[in-house]
Every structure is written in C-alpha cells, then in structure tokens.
Design a protein around this motif. Structure first.
Motif, mmCIF file in Angstrom:
data_model
loop_
_atom_site.group_PDB
_atom_site.id
_atom_site.type_symbol
_atom_site.label_atom_id
_atom_site.label_comp_id
_atom_site.label_asym_id
_atom_site.label_seq_id
_atom_site.Cartn_x
_atom_site.Cartn_y
_atom_site.Cartn_z
ATOM 1 N N PHE A 117 -4.082 -4.161 -12.542
ATOM 2 C CA PHE A 117 -3.877 -2.734 -12.275
ATOM 3 C C PHE A 117 -4.324 -2.401 -10.859
ATOM 4 O O PHE A 117 -3.579 -1.807 -10.070
ATOM 5 N N PHE A 118 -5.534 -2.800 -10.515
ATOM 6 C CA PHE A 118 -6.023 -2.470 -9.184
ATOM 7 C C PHE A 118 -5.223 -3.217 -8.119
ATOM 8 O O PHE A 118 -5.018 -2.724 -7.023
ATOM 9 N N ASP B 209 -2.765 7.171 -1.006
ATOM 10 C CA ASP B 209 -1.791 7.512 0.019
ATOM 11 C C ASP B 209 -0.366 7.292 -0.447
ATOM 12 O O ASP B 209 0.564 7.443 0.320
ATOM 13 N N LYS B 210 -0.198 6.953 -1.697
ATOM 14 C CA LYS B 210 1.169 6.792 -2.184
ATOM 15 C C LYS B 210 1.608 7.995 -2.988
ATOM 16 O O LYS B 210 2.680 8.009 -3.557
ATOM 17 N N ILE C 276 -7.563 4.304 -4.707
ATOM 18 C CA ILE C 276 -6.852 3.107 -4.307
ATOM 19 C C ILE C 276 -5.390 3.384 -4.009
ATOM 20 O O ILE C 276 -4.810 2.845 -3.077
ATOM 21 N N SER D 83 -2.148 -1.847 -6.249
ATOM 22 C CA SER D 83 -2.206 -1.001 -5.058
ATOM 23 C C SER D 83 -1.675 -1.754 -3.851
ATOM 24 O O SER D 83 -1.184 -1.162 -2.905
ATOM 25 N N ARG D 84 -1.798 -3.050 -3.897
ATOM 26 C CA ARG D 84 -1.388 -3.827 -2.720
ATOM 27 C C ARG D 84 0.086 -4.150 -2.748
ATOM 28 O O ARG D 84 0.722 -4.320 -1.741
ATOM 29 N N ASN E 58 2.357 -2.332 -4.330
ATOM 30 C CA ASN E 58 3.149 -1.126 -4.449
ATOM 31 C C ASN E 58 4.181 -1.210 -5.548
ATOM 32 O O ASN E 58 5.086 -0.410 -5.621
#
Lengths: 762, 316
Positions: free
Chosen positions: A163-164, A205-206, A202, A167-168, A170
C-alpha cells in the motif's frame, strides 16, 4: 469536518468521558480503557520475557513535587478532574491486572447485545450474535488474540507495505480480498484511521481523490468497513479558528498577523468553505448538524451493525474469492516493472508465501498463481467448518461474481484518477502537473499497462477456473503431456535407455526416452513409474503425478508408485489424496497389510492413518520406508518437528537415499530452519549431482534466508539442467527482483540462461 | 559505520544527552498501522550497535525523548494515545514505570525541555499538545488550538517556556506556557506540516518540513514570509533537525527514503549531501550533541544507521 469524526471517532460516541483511543464502539472503548494497555500487554506480548508484569498500575515516580510547579499549568486545572479517570476505574486502580481481565470478561458476558441488531431479519440474527461473540472473544478473551508472528501478520505487513509502496508507482491500489487475518475491530479501526492520515502524507500531491481511492483499496482489502468514508475530510477544510475570528472581526486589530492560505489541493473546497462562511445562511447550521451527527451515539451502533454485516458478507464470499484475488494481485504485482516496486518487500512476501505453501520432498516450486489447492487446504486447516460450508454453498459462483465485480471496479480506476488530476489541473493550472502527468504516462502507471495487467490477470483467472474445474475431478485431472518431436520414438529399447539416462542423471533426456517407452507400451507400470520419478526429480510434480497415476492404473498395488503418489499429493497439499495413497501403500504391503482394517472406509482421518503407521513402525522399527511415510504424514499435518525426526530416523537406516535428504531439507525449510536445510540439500546433491529439484530447493533455502543473490545461482543451475522447470523460472524472477537485478529480467524473458549464468556463476 | 537491524519498522532515533554512545529507537510493527511497538536502547560499541534494552508495548511507538535530567529516563509516544515512561535502571518487570493515558488518539511526538529539565511535551493526532512533568501522573496543561493532528511539538532550546508545534492544519504555532493562548500562528506551508525544530544558536529561528516536500526556515517574529525555502526532497519531509554544533547546518529525512544534509546559509546550494542508505521511508534522524558530526537515522526498512558526517553510512 468528517475527518474529525474519523480522528475523534466513535470514542466520542462511546462512554461519555472516555478517551478510548482508536476504539470504534463502547465495548471497544471500555475494553481499551479498563484493561487497556495492561490486558493487551498480557494478551499480545505475553510470550516475551520480562513483560508479564507490565501494567498501567505501575509505580509512579518517586518524587512528589507540587503538580503546578510549571508556569501556565494553572490554565488547565479542570483538565483531568472529571472524566480522565472514570469512576469505575478508580475501583480497579490498585487491583491485580488479572482481576481486571476477569472482571472484564464477566462484564462482556453480561453485556446485552446492542438493540440495533434486532432490526436485522430473524434468520441472520443468530449469525450476528455469534459474530459479536467472536469479535469479543477475540478482543477480550485471553486466548483469542492472534499470535503476532503468525503468517496472517506477515500477510498484513506485506500488504500494508505494498500500500505504501504504491505512492512510488502511482499505480492504483487495487482492492483485493486477503485471507481472513483475524483483525479485531479495534485493529481495523486503527488501520482505518492511520491509513487515512498517513496516506495523506504519502500520496498528498496526487490529489485527494487519489488518496481516497488508495486508502479505500486498502481498507476494502482488509475488509475494513469504510463506513465513514463519504465524510472523510482532508487535513484542512478551512477551520483555522483564528481565520474565522478574523473574518468575523473584519480583520480588526489582532496580534495574528497573517491570513492563512488554503492548501493547494483543496482550492475549491476552501473557496466553498469561504463562501459559505461569508454567506448569510452559511455554515454554522451545517456545522451544528454535523456535530449533532457526531454526538448522537448512533454511530457505534450502526458501525457495529455494518461491521457485522460485512463480516457476514465476507464469510460467505470472501474466502475462496479472497484466495483467488490475492493470487491475482500477486501476479499483477510481480509483473510491475517499476524498479522501486520490484524491490518492495511485497515481492519477498510473494516468494515466501508461495513457498510457504509447499511441503516435503520435491518441494515443488509452484508459482503462486497455480496454487489454488494450496490455498484451499491452508484455509481448510485453519477454518475447517466454514470452509466446508463455503464449498457446498457453491464457491465457483462466488469466485466468478466477485472477480467480475472486482474487475469491473478495478479497471476504471485509472480513469478515475485521471479525472481527479484533470479536475485539479483545471482548478489550479499548476505547471507541475503537466510534468507529473508526463512522468506518469512515461511510466505507464496510468495508461494501458494497468488495464492490460488487469486483462492479463483476468485471462489468467479464467484459465485457472477452468483448470480448477478439472482439478475437482480428482486424479484424472492430471493428463500427461507428451513432448513433441521425441527422438527416442522408434528406439529399440527406450526403457533401458531411459533407465540408463536416469542413472546418469540426464533427467530431461530420460523423460524423453521413458515417454517413448510408455507410448510403445502404455501398460508398462515400470515405465510410467520411472517416468514419474524422473519428473519429480526434475522438479515437475504435475507430470510426475500424471505418470504415477498411469503407473497405478497399470499396477494398482505397486508400493513405490503408491508412496510416490502420496508424496506428490502432499507436495500439492492434497491431504485426502495423499492419505489415501499412503494408506494404500500400507494396505498393499505384504508385511503391514494386515494392519489396515478389512472394510476400508472412505473416511480418512489423518490421526488414524498416522496411528496405522506408528503401529507398523513398532512392528519393524528398522524399516526406513515406514519412517519416510511417517515423515510425509507429519508434513501433511504440519508437525514439522516430528516430520524432521522421522526423516532423520529414516536417514540413519538409509543414509545414501538422496531423495530422503531432499525431503529432510524441504521439511526443515518449511519449519523456518533454512540454514539446516541447505546442509541437507547439499547431502542430496553430493549423492546425486544432477538432482534438479535439490538445486532449486537449495535456491529456495538461500532465498528464505534473505540471500537472494546466492539463491539466483542455484535457480540458474537448476534451470540449466531443466529449462522446463517453470517454477524455478518464477522463483528466479522473484529473486532477481528482490536483489535489484531488474536488468536481468529481460534475460529471464528470453530464457537466456547463458547470460544469467555469466552474471551468476556458481 | 554501524548498522542495527530492528525487528519492527523504525520510527525515530534519539541520541542520549548523557552518554555519547547511546541511542533510543522507537519502532512499530506493520509500519505503525497496527500491532505492537518496541522501544530499543542501543549502544555504540567497538563491535557496532548493540542492544542494551528493549521494551515492548501493546501498540505502535512513534517517537521518544530522553530525559534531560536523568540519564536512565526515557519517554515514548504510543499509538494508543499513551505515553510510556521507561527507567533503564529499574528492573524490566517494573517498566514502564509510568503510563500516561490522556491523549485520545495517537501520540505523534514527545520532547523534553532542555532548560526546565523536569518537563516534557507530547503532541497528538487528537489535535492537542500536552505538558507533563515526571512528578505528576497527569498532564499539567492541554494546548488545543490546532484544528488537525499535531505531528510535532518542540521546546525552544533557550527559553524554558517557549515551544513550537507543527500540525496537519498547515500551520506552525509558537506557544509560551505562561500565556493562555498561542503567541504566533504561522501558516507555514500549503500542505500538512509534519515536523519543526529550533535553531540551537538563534532563539527565533525555526525550521519546518512539510508534505509539500519543502523545508522552510522561519524567523518566528515575522511569520508572514519564510527566511528561506529549501527544495530537494521528492516526497513529504518527515523530520528536520538543526545541528547542535553549527548554526547553519541541518539534517532532514523524508518519505523519499533519503536523508539530506543542508546549509541554509547557501540558498543556491543548500543541499550538502543526499544519503541513499535507506530502502524504505526514512522517518527518523538525529545529530549527537556530545559528538560533533555524529548522525543517526532510522527507517521503515528496519535499520538504524550511525555514521560520522562526511562518511557513507553504509561504509563498513
């Protein structure tokens, strides 16, 4: 506003004056506060030395200075006078923590079920109550708490990690159903609150929509009911008190010098908020309402109900479907080429999980995606009744449906995300966005790749379901696949040739020769048997079982065939089949046949079969075969300690049996003793250097210890000997990913072993 | 330099203000989402980092702070809203020697007062900050002005009564405990603010780190505009720390998995070094007060690194 609801949560609606952190309902709140840390400490970390006494009622600090020695503390005098220590807790203050627990258990037993439950139609009521019981059995009972290092925790840990990690990449975080993890309601509550808050750090910004979809994906997968999801507010919905004040005062004199700016991602919201505050009929009423909603106390009850229902729902369709979908998640993830994703611990988990399913000799290295039965068995062992019920309830239907839903929901996700960005873009016109979008596209996170992954997974699922159907038909599902263009067809004595090749360890060649033999003489039990053994040693259990079934058809009482079938089915985690063959072995054995009662029942009880073999072992303690079978049976029941000692006993009697060494190693690896397993595999390889399965098992042994580079060498060696060992390819791919050698994944794709061997010589 | 593997995911690291070779590392299972916590006490020895003690807790641990007056006392911030007080000189069975359960939600940070050495602060996701002493089992005061999670609260190193707080409501607040309300509000960033720290040489200088990926340096007397802004992290900045030895030196860590060293006096060229030794979110970083240039960091990758500035943390 709703976010406060999340953060402040049901605790506000619970027992007045209670600060039950992370508790979703009065009972939870009560539990947390009354026995709170003390009892949880006892329940959950009891095993750890030196902690048994940890309790809330520990001694306070020795020095008794005045409480208000700090300047400013006078502002806070009323702070803890009321409410912080509820009346009923004071009575317990000095009590032995154990009494707490007992008192709590009693109070739980007496606690009336929430009245809301009775609104549920009668036929579900019982189920809900038992759900209720089980929830509280888990939460409050001293024995109900899951062991934290048990496999479900590992699943959870790795799942959270992915899950975390999202973030990378996308990539949308697809909702999947995991196997039942035994999370208590309080735990679910924690995960929900924390994932909302941390998710924002995390993914911030998306855009909010993206955050929400990621978080909801997580919660859905963990079967956490996002009942407050619609109300979720971001970190800033425009309520900086000073700002309101400033506004009211018309920016009058104030020592606050600045007007806070709205956060970028919330521009519109801010504006709305702003307008509604300006407007004459604006927000106050709305806020009051919302506050009312928070305080009505219905929340916990509704939530309780919803959670129960969702639990029920999960009970009905989650289990089998969960397995399917987890596997497809695994597949999807392992295809993601993003290097950072590839190095994720989730992939390590993938490799461990799929290996964790495997048992015994010939520890068949199966890809996680062909592991349906393993999952099923795993589950069956954990939840025998519910599984059975599930099964009769018609799993296929459920599998299909949920998958379809999942698919329908999963596919549009990129689109949604896209929209969110577009919205944001049009709102803000941030230049960044274009760049970011470009990046996204470049990485393919948004575009066709995701969809096509889903399509792939879907195709795969269909294929698997079909295969699943075949498997239900029993042994007959294993259809032997002959190789094309067999040079040994027409050979004058392919059996002899095959035996010779097998003896020399040229397993793949031996397979061809033996295939030629059984094509020529389909009733030759020995040909089929040797073919089966060759496949097993060559790391291909499906073909091995198919051959052995043919051998059994040709000669139903061949002991070696029966034993081999028992072992292969154990590898496939098919307990009933395995036990049937192993009992058959005993039945047909000239010496022990009498042990098996004449009228063999269809009912196979593992302990009975085990008892038969224990009797046999008493009759002739020097028969290594008996100990071998016992070892296999103990593997079936996952009693690895006994399994290891059985194999060790067998090895004392037959120290040069390489397959026994391999069985010992596989068992040790299964019981987390991978370092010892390496030694056992080495013994096997010393005896038989071309033992492909032992080579790939060796790789697994190293991978289990985190020595991924080392594991690669062994997989490559195994594949050099048998490039058809698909599972070894799968594991090679995983190890390369974890060792951050994504550059070599191409070589795997091309099956270019020389390139791989050059990078990773043994 | 030495590395230590923790069983759970690291959340913070703090050098002892008394023993130059001692560190405290709070950790959490399952990335702090659910599960147990473990407070590690580690010593730097010639053989690397060695565990001196470890205390287990029923919920995640997010931060810890050493006492400034007793080398054996340590407080930890727990996910269940409690604050645990540990005493290394007490027998293991007696720990935690005190458990302060007042916050309604996760405690995000704890910070010990360097001037009035008997008090400490906690900040929580319940939007409040609480003031504590060791003597009193209850908090002395609650500061409730933030409208969202307070991720960090830290004392001014010069003034006993002044502290700053960083919140998800996108503001920094400056407080004086002698006053009934906060003194300044700084709408510092356009996204959540996760961390703040005071300069050790300039009593008015505060640094903040935010989800907007930037670090800003403030003179709290002029909250309208930051003194400088430093860009370089590619994800949210999780923690910033001023050097105890050099006024313009800072260290930060981020969800982009890196630890960065900065010199804010060189606005064009502020980023001195970017360290890539962690493989998951880097969430804890500290600079030793007792040994100049000694740095420590921890991460969700379950590792704790200690290294000398200018060296590669991974260099053996």
């Amino acid at each position: 506003m709703a976010f406060r609801d999340l953060v402040m949560g049901g605790a506000g609606c619970a027992v007045p004056g209670q600060d039950g952190a992370s508790s979703s309902n009065p009972l939870g709140g009560l539990a947390d506060s009354i026995i709170g840390s003390a009892s949880k400490t006892q329940e959950r970390i009891r095993e750890m030395p030196g902690l048994a006494g940890a309790s809330q009622a520990g001694p306070q600090f020795g020095r008794n200075g005045p409480l208000t020695s700090l300047p400013g503390s006078e502002f806070n005098q009323a702070q803890w006078h009321d409410g912080q220590v509820p009346e009923y807790m004071r009575g317990f203050q000095s009590a032995d923590p154990r009494e707490f627990t007992d008192a709590w258990n009693q109070s739980v037993e007496r606690w009336p079920p929430p009245p809301q439950l009775s609104t549920v139609p009668g036929n579900q009521e019982g189920a809900l109550f038992s759900e209720f019981d089980s929830i509280y059995g888990q939460q409050a009972g001293p024995s109900g708490a899951p062991l934290l290092d048990a496999p479900p925790q590992r699943v959870l840990n790795n799942f959270l990690h992915s899950f975390f990690d999202s973030s990378r990449t996308n990539a949308p975080f697809p909702a999947v159903r995991l196997p039942e993890l035994g999370l208590s309601q309080a735990d679910k509550r924690r995960i929900r609150d924390r994932s909302h808050i941390m998710g924002r750090h995390i993914f911030a910004d998306k855009g909010d929509t993206f955050v929400d979809s990621q978080v909801n994906g997580l919660l859905h997968s963990l079967d956490i009911d996002e009942s407050l999801g619609a109300q979720t507010r971001g970190p800033l919905a425009g309520q900086i008190p000073e700002f309101e004040q400033l506004w009211k005062e018309g920016f009058a004199q104030s020592n606050m010098q600045v007007v806070p700016r709205p956060p970028m991602s919330l521009g519109t919201q801010w504006a709305n908020e702003f307008h509604s505050q300006v407007g004459p009929s604006g927000a106050p009423q709305g806020w009051a309402d919302e506050f009312d909603n928070l305080q009505t106390g219905n929340n916990w009850a509704n939530q309780m109900q919803e959670q129960s229902l969702s639990h029920l729902r999960n009970g009905q369709m989650g289990n089998m479907a969960g397995m399917e979908q987890t596997r497809s998640l695994v597949q999807t993830l392992s295809q993601n080429q993003d290097p950072k994703f590839q190095s994720s611990k989730f992939l390590q988990f993938v490799s461990k999980m799929s290996r964790g399913e495997l048992i015994v000799e010939d520890n068949q290295v199966k890809s996680a995606t062909t592991n349906a039965d393993a999952w099923a068995n795993e589950f069956q062992q954990q939840h025998p009744e519910s599984w059975a019920a599930e099964f009769t309830a018609g799993e296929h239907q459920f599998r299909g449906d949920t998958w379809a839903n999942e698919f329908a929901r999963g596919k549009p996700e990129p689109v949604t995300t896209n929209d969110a960005w577009v919205d944001e873009f049009s709102k803000l016109g941030v230049k960044d966005w274009a760049d970011e979008f470009g990046d996204q596209m470049a990485r393919g996170a948004l575009g066709d790749d995701v969809s096509s992954e889903w399509v792939d997974s879907y195709d795969q699922f269909v294929e698997e379901s079909v295969r699943g159907e075949q498997m239900k038909a029993g042994s007959s599902r294993f259809v032997y696949q002959f190789a094309d263009n067999n040079p040994y067809v027409g050979h004058p004595n392919p059996l002899k040739e095959g035996q010779e090749l097998f003896r020399r360890g040229l397993l793949s060649e031996a397979v061809l020769a033996l295939e030629a033999e059984v094509l020529k003489n389909p009733d030759n039990a020995e040909g089929w048997r040797l073919l089966g053994i060759t496949h097993a040693e060559n790391d291909d259990d499906r073909q091995a079982i198919a051959s052995m079934v043919k051998a059994r058809d040709a000669d139903p009482s061949n002991l070696e065939v029966l034993l081999a079938l028992g072992v292969s089915h154990t590898n496939e985690l098919e307990q009933d089949e395995a036990l049937r063959y192993l009992r058959g072995w005993l039945q047909h054995h000239p010496k022990y046949g009498a042990l098996v009662p004449g009228n063999v029942s269809e009912q196979l009880i593992p302990s009975e079969v085990e008892g038969l073999f224990l009797e046999a072992a008493q009759m002739s303690p020097e028969d290594s075969d008996i100990h071998t079978v016992l070892g296999v049976i103990y593997n079936l029941s996952r009693n690895y300690v006994k399994a290891i000692s059985s194999f060790e006993r067998a090895l004392q009697l037959k120290p040069r049996d390489y397959s026994l060494w391999n069985k010992l190693g596989a068992t040790q690896a299964n019981s987390s003793r991978s370092a010892e397993a390496i030694y056992a595999y080495q013994e096997a390889l010393d005896l038989k250097p071309n033992y492909v399965r032992a080579w790939s098992n060796m790789g697994i042994g190293y991978a289990n210890q985190g020595l991924y580079e080392e594991s690669i060498r062994y997989y490559v060696r195994a594949l050099e000997m048998n490039p058809k060992a698909d599972n070894a390819w799968q594991y090679l791919r995983i190890s390369l990913s974890i060792a951050s050698r994504n550059d070599l994944l191409d070589a795997v794709e091309r099956k270019d072993l020389s390139a791989l061997a050059k990078e990773f010589p043994l | 330099m030495p590395v230590f593997r923790t069983a759970f995911n690291g959340y913070s690291v703090k050098f002892s203000p008394f023993l130059e070779n001692r560190l405290a590392v709070p950790t959490s299972q399952n990335f702090g989402m659910v599960g147990n916590g473990r407070q590690y006490i580690l010593d730097l020895t010639p053989n690397g980092l060695v565990q001196v003690a470890a205390f287990d807790t029923p919920d995640s641990l997010y931060d810890c702070s050493w006492s400034e007056e007793n080398e054996n006392i340590l407080v930890s911030a727990s996910g269940d809203g409690s604050i645990k007080v540990w005493d290394l000189s007490a027998p293991p069975m007696a720990n935690p020697v005190s458990n302060r359960q007042e916050h309604a939600h996760e405690v995000a940070s704890v910070d010990w007062n360097m001037v009035r050495k008997d008090s400490f602060l906690s900040s929580s996701w319940d939007d409040t900050i609480r003031l504590w002493t060791l003597d009193s089992p209850h908090s002395l005061r609650t500061f409730a002005e933030h409208s969202y999670c307070v991720y960090n609260a830290c004392w001014n190193p010069r003034h006993a009564d002044i502290f700053a707080s960083a919140s998800g409501d996108c503001t920094l607040r400056i407080w004086d405990v002698r006053q009934p309300r906060s003194t300044y509000v700084i709408p510092g960033h356009e996204m959540e603010i996760l961390t703040c720290d005071w300069n050790k040489y300039n009593e008015f200088m505060l640094a903040s780190g935010s989800v907007d990926k930037s670090i800003k340096i403030w003179d709290v007397r002029s909250p309208r505009q930051e003194l400088t802004r430093m860009l370089g992290h590619t994800y949210a900045v999780r923690r910033v720390k001023f050097s105890p030895h050099k006024e313009s030196l800072m260290v930060s860590c981020s969800y982009d998995m890196t630890v960065c060293l900065w010199d804010f006096r060189q606005p064009e060229d502020a980023l001195l070094a970017r360290l890539n030794h962690h493989t998951e979110f880097a969430v804890g970083v500290d600079m030793s007060v007792l040994v100049e240039g000694l740095l420590a960091s921890t991460s969700w990758d379950e590792s704790v690194y200690v290294w000398q500035m200018g060296m590669d943390p991974r260099a053996a």
